[in-house]
Design a protein around this motif. Structure first.
Motif, PDB file in Angstrom:
ATOM      1  N   UNK A  79      47.014 -25.036 -12.929  1.00 34.92           N
ATOM      2  CA  UNK A  79      47.821 -25.812 -11.984  1.00 34.92           C
ATOM      3  C   UNK A  79      48.875 -26.634 -12.719  1.00 34.92           C
ATOM      4  N   UNK A  80      49.963 -26.915 -12.001  1.00 33.65           N
ATOM      5  CA  UNK A  80      51.050 -27.728 -12.538  1.00 33.65           C
ATOM      6  C   UNK A  80      51.431 -28.758 -11.483  1.00 33.65           C
ATOM      7  N   UNK A  81      51.471 -30.021 -11.882  1.00 36.38           N
ATOM      8  CA  UNK A  81      51.928 -31.092 -11.007  1.00 36.38           C
ATOM      9  C   UNK A  81      53.414 -31.289 -11.285  1.00 36.38           C
ATOM     10  N   UNK A  82      54.231 -31.105 -10.248  1.00 35.33           N
ATOM     11  CA  UNK A  82      55.675 -31.256 -10.378  1.00 35.33           C
ATOM     12  C   UNK A  82      56.109 -32.398  -9.464  1.00 35.33           C
ATOM     13  N   UNK A  83      56.714 -33.423 -10.066  1.00 33.62           N
ATOM     14  CA  UNK A  83      57.263 -34.521  -9.273  1.00 33.62           C
ATOM     15  C   UNK A  83      58.772 -34.341  -9.209  1.00 33.62           C
ATOM     16  N   UNK A  84      59.265 -34.142  -8.007  1.00 23.23           N
ATOM     17  CA  UNK A  84      60.685 -33.972  -7.732  1.00 23.23           C
ATOM     18  C   UNK A  84      61.242 -35.351  -7.392  1.00 23.23           C
ATOM     19  N   UNK A  85      62.338 -35.743  -8.047  1.00 20.20           N
ATOM     20  CA  UNK A  85      62.949 -37.044  -7.779  1.00 20.20           C
ATOM     21  C   UNK A  85      64.447 -36.874  -7.616  1.00 20.20           C
ATOM     22  N   UNK A  86      64.989 -37.509  -6.578  1.00 17.00           N
ATOM     23  CA  UNK A  86      66.438 -37.533  -6.350  1.00 17.00           C
ATOM     24  C   UNK A  86      66.861 -38.988  -6.414  1.00 17.00           C
ATOM     25  N   UNK A  87      67.802 -39.291  -7.307  1.00 15.91           N
ATOM     26  CA  UNK A  87      68.294 -40.663  -7.454  1.00 15.91           C
ATOM     27  C   UNK A  87      69.003 -41.106  -6.189  1.00 15.91           C
TER      28      UNK A  87
ATOM     29  N   UNK B 148      60.331 -27.513   5.373  1.00 16.04           N
ATOM     30  CA  UNK B 148      60.795 -28.790   4.837  1.00 16.04           C
ATOM     31  C   UNK B 148      59.689 -29.827   4.737  1.00 16.04           C
ATOM     32  N   UNK B 149      59.685 -30.546   3.615  1.00 13.57           N
ATOM     33  CA  UNK B 149      58.735 -31.629   3.395  1.00 13.57           C
ATOM     34  C   UNK B 149      59.527 -32.901   3.099  1.00 13.57           C
ATOM     35  N   UNK B 150      59.435 -33.903   3.957  1.00 14.10           N
ATOM     36  CA  UNK B 150      60.173 -35.145   3.724  1.00 14.10           C
ATOM     37  C   UNK B 150      59.744 -35.807   2.416  1.00 14.10           C
ATOM     38  N   UNK B 151      60.730 -36.253   1.654  1.00 11.01           N
ATOM     39  CA  UNK B 151      60.444 -36.956   0.410  1.00 11.01           C
ATOM     40  C   UNK B 151      60.236 -38.439   0.717  1.00 11.01           C
ATOM     41  N   UNK B 152      59.433 -39.108  -0.119  1.00  5.61           N
ATOM     42  CA  UNK B 152      59.117 -40.521   0.069  1.00  5.61           C
ATOM     43  C   UNK B 152      60.149 -41.373  -0.664  1.00  5.61           C
ATOM     44  N   UNK B 153      60.458 -42.511  -0.078  1.00  6.47           N
ATOM     45  CA  UNK B 153      61.454 -43.404  -0.673  1.00  6.47           C
ATOM     46  C   UNK B 153      60.770 -44.506  -1.474  1.00  6.47           C
TER      47      UNK B 153
ATOM     48  N   UNK C  71      58.666 -36.604  -4.427  1.00  3.40           N
ATOM     49  CA  UNK C  71      57.550 -35.870  -3.828  1.00  3.40           C
ATOM     50  C   UNK C  71      56.869 -35.101  -4.948  1.00  3.40           C
ATOM     51  N   UNK C  72      55.549 -35.141  -4.992  1.00  5.95           N
ATOM     52  CA  UNK C  72      54.793 -34.399  -6.003  1.00  5.95           C
ATOM     53  C   UNK C  72      54.107 -33.216  -5.348  1.00  5.95           C
ATOM     54  N   UNK C  73      54.242 -32.054  -5.982  1.00  6.01           N
ATOM     55  CA  UNK C  73      53.623 -30.812  -5.508  1.00  6.01           C
ATOM     56  C   UNK C  73      52.699 -30.289  -6.601  1.00  6.01           C
TER      57      UNK C  73
END
Length: 93
Positions: free
Chosen positions: A10-18, A37-42, A50-52
């Motif tokens: 498994x791989x934990x990927x945290x996606x971040x948008x500035x 679509x998965x809403x990202x948290x602010x 969002x972490x997948x």
């Protein structure tokens, strides 16, 4: 930005948008769930994340939808053409 942590299969990927001006919301879309679509948290600083948990050894196309209308790709990934005339990010795990 991506943060990738590998653990076995498994791989934990945290996606971040500035944070950007006038963002009402960002949705993460990708092949891992047939583009649902998965809403990202602010965060308090205005960034979205969002972490997948994904399978190691796989590749996934994905992108970010800003305010329901602007498609963004991830700078840390290569891009591939989408069937809609835009580009998708390619995440290779």
């Amino acid at each position: 930005m991506l943060v990738i942590k590998k653990n076995g299969a498994k791989v934990w990927v945290t996606f971040t948008v500035s944070s950007m001006d006038l963002i009402e919301g960002i949705t993460l879309l990708g092949e891992w769930n047939t583009w649902k679509g998965e809403p990202m948290k602010k965060k308090k600083n205005g960034d979205y994340y969002l972490t997948k948990v994904l399978n190691r050894g796989k590749s996934f196309e994905f992108g970010y939808m800003v305010n329901g209308e602007q498609w963004l790709t991830e700078d840390m990934c290569s891009s591939v053409p989408s069937p809609f005339g835009s580009q998708n990010s390619l995440l290779e795990l």
